[in-house]
Scaffold this active site. Structure first.
Site, PDB file in Angstrom:
ATOM      1  N   ILE A 112      -3.693  60.437 -62.873  1.00  0.00           N
ATOM      2  CA  ILE A 112      -3.830  61.869 -63.526  1.00  0.00           C
ATOM      3  C   ILE A 112      -2.262  62.673 -63.298  1.00  0.00           C
ATOM      4  O   ILE A 112      -1.918  62.755 -62.033  1.00  0.00           O
ATOM      5  CB  ILE A 112      -4.954  62.487 -62.524  1.00  0.00           C
ATOM      6  CG1 ILE A 112      -6.157  62.099 -62.855  1.00  0.00           C
ATOM      7  CG2 ILE A 112      -4.914  64.084 -62.806  1.00  0.00           C
ATOM      8  CD1 ILE A 112      -6.811  62.570 -64.170  1.00  0.00           C
ATOM      9  N   HIS A 114     -13.919  61.262 -52.163  1.00  0.00           N
ATOM     10  CA  HIS A 114     -12.933  60.291 -51.541  1.00  0.00           C
ATOM     11  C   HIS A 114     -13.987  59.929 -50.203  1.00  0.00           C
ATOM     12  O   HIS A 114     -14.711  60.631 -49.533  1.00  0.00           O
ATOM     13  CB  HIS A 114     -11.572  60.950 -50.944  1.00  0.00           C
ATOM     14  CG  HIS A 114     -10.990  59.742 -50.212  1.00  0.00           C
ATOM     15  ND1 HIS A 114     -10.245  58.857 -50.833  1.00  0.00           N
ATOM     16  CD2 HIS A 114     -10.630  59.600 -48.811  1.00  0.00           C
ATOM     17  CE1 HIS A 114      -9.515  58.175 -49.678  1.00  0.00           C
ATOM     18  NE2 HIS A 114      -9.974  58.396 -48.596  1.00  0.00           N
ATOM     19  N   ASP A 140      -4.916  62.713 -52.962  1.00  0.00           N
ATOM     20  CA  ASP A 140      -6.056  63.169 -51.716  1.00  0.00           C
ATOM     21  C   ASP A 140      -5.436  64.397 -51.096  1.00  0.00           C
ATOM     22  O   ASP A 140      -5.852  64.617 -50.028  1.00  0.00           O
ATOM     23  CB  ASP A 140      -6.520  62.050 -50.929  1.00  0.00           C
ATOM     24  CG  ASP A 140      -7.038  60.937 -51.546  1.00  0.00           C
ATOM     25  OD1 ASP A 140      -6.908  59.703 -51.134  1.00  0.00           O
ATOM     26  OD2 ASP A 140      -7.687  61.169 -52.685  1.00  0.00           O
ATOM     27  N   GLU A 143     -22.345  60.377 -50.782  1.00  0.00           N
ATOM     28  CA  GLU A 143     -21.485  60.758 -51.570  1.00  0.00           C
ATOM     29  C   GLU A 143     -22.505  61.311 -52.967  1.00  0.00           C
ATOM     30  O   GLU A 143     -22.145  62.041 -53.393  1.00  0.00           O
ATOM     31  CB  GLU A 143     -20.706  59.320 -52.187  1.00  0.00           C
ATOM     32  CG  GLU A 143     -19.264  59.119 -51.230  1.00  0.00           C
ATOM     33  CD  GLU A 143     -18.653  57.770 -51.776  1.00  0.00           C
ATOM     34  OE1 GLU A 143     -18.311  58.022 -53.009  1.00  0.00           O
ATOM     35  OE2 GLU A 143     -18.350  56.984 -50.949  1.00  0.00           O
TER      36      GLU A 143
END
Ligand code: GRF
Length: 211
Positions: free
Chosen positions: A92, A108, A149, A178
């Site tokens: 990205i 994450h 992150d 998650e």
């Protein structure tokens, strides 16, 4: 409120994308996944997209600039409002981040700022947690900023590390969380409940929303 148009970026099994799809199908999210972008042609996430009838774009191997162009063209073509990195292990670029500032969300599998950054992905995260002897790990949903992150944290969920844990058993328990946390964060974004002050993500109360 208009549904947000969502692009999901994948590289692997796509279980987080599936959790989003399931939540959308239960009308829990004011959004729709309009395109899936995969860094791998063999990602099982592509099968999930096919079953769900969602168009997919597979990024070519090779130059970062070419990938960036394809991603930006795809996001524009599908009029995407929100990008979600769900097990995505590729590029990205800063150009994409600038164009979609605070509109790219990543999940994450640790409690950022611990066990994150370069090299901390998949099983490496959980191996490092066990090696370090940490008693608590978890997962983090955050906005994507430059660096790895590093973006502002939206939601986190703690998961206790058990004495007999292996990287696989810890990963599986965190993955369950998650699948709850990511849809929750996406619904907050899609219902315009998130604002950012410096590094802090503020979740608007019902009253603030109506202002
Ligand atoms: C998950 O552990 C997630 O935290 C990380 O990628 C892993 C695989 O996710 N970002 P999925 O099953 O491909 O969604």
């Amino acid at each position: 409120m208009l549904k947000k148009r969502i692009a999901v970026f994948v590289s692997g099994g796509g279980s987080n994308m599936q959790a989003l799809l399931d939540s959308i199908n239960k009308q829990e999210i004011n959004g729709e996944i309009v395109v899936v972008i995969s860094s791998r042609s063999d990602a099982y996430a592509l099968e999930r997209a096919k079953v769900a009838g969602i168009p997919a774009v597979i990024l070519p191997k090779g130059a970062q600039g070419e990938k960036e162009s394809i991603i930006l063209e795809t996001l524009s073509q599908y009029r995407v409002d929100l990008c979600i990195l769900a097990g995505y292990l590729s590029v990205i670029t800063p150009g994409i981040i600038r164009q979609y500032e605070n509109r790219i969300i990543n999940i994450h599998p640790s409690l950022i700022p611990s066990f994150c950054g370069k090299g901390f992905y998949g099983h490496y995260v959980h191996e490092a947690v066990l090696e370090f002897g940490a008693k608590v790990s978890g997962c983090t949903v955050h906005f994507v900023a430059e660096g790895i992150d590093t973006g502002a944290i939206i939601l986190q969920k703690a998961v206790c590390v058990q004495q007999e844990d292996t990287p696989e058993t810890l990963a599986a328990r965190i993955l369950e969380q998650e699948h709850i946390l990511l849809p929750m964060a996406v619904q907050l974004f899609c219902s315009d409940k998130l604002s950012i002050v410096g590094r802090r993500v503020i979740i608007k109360t019902k009253e603030e929303q109506s202002l």
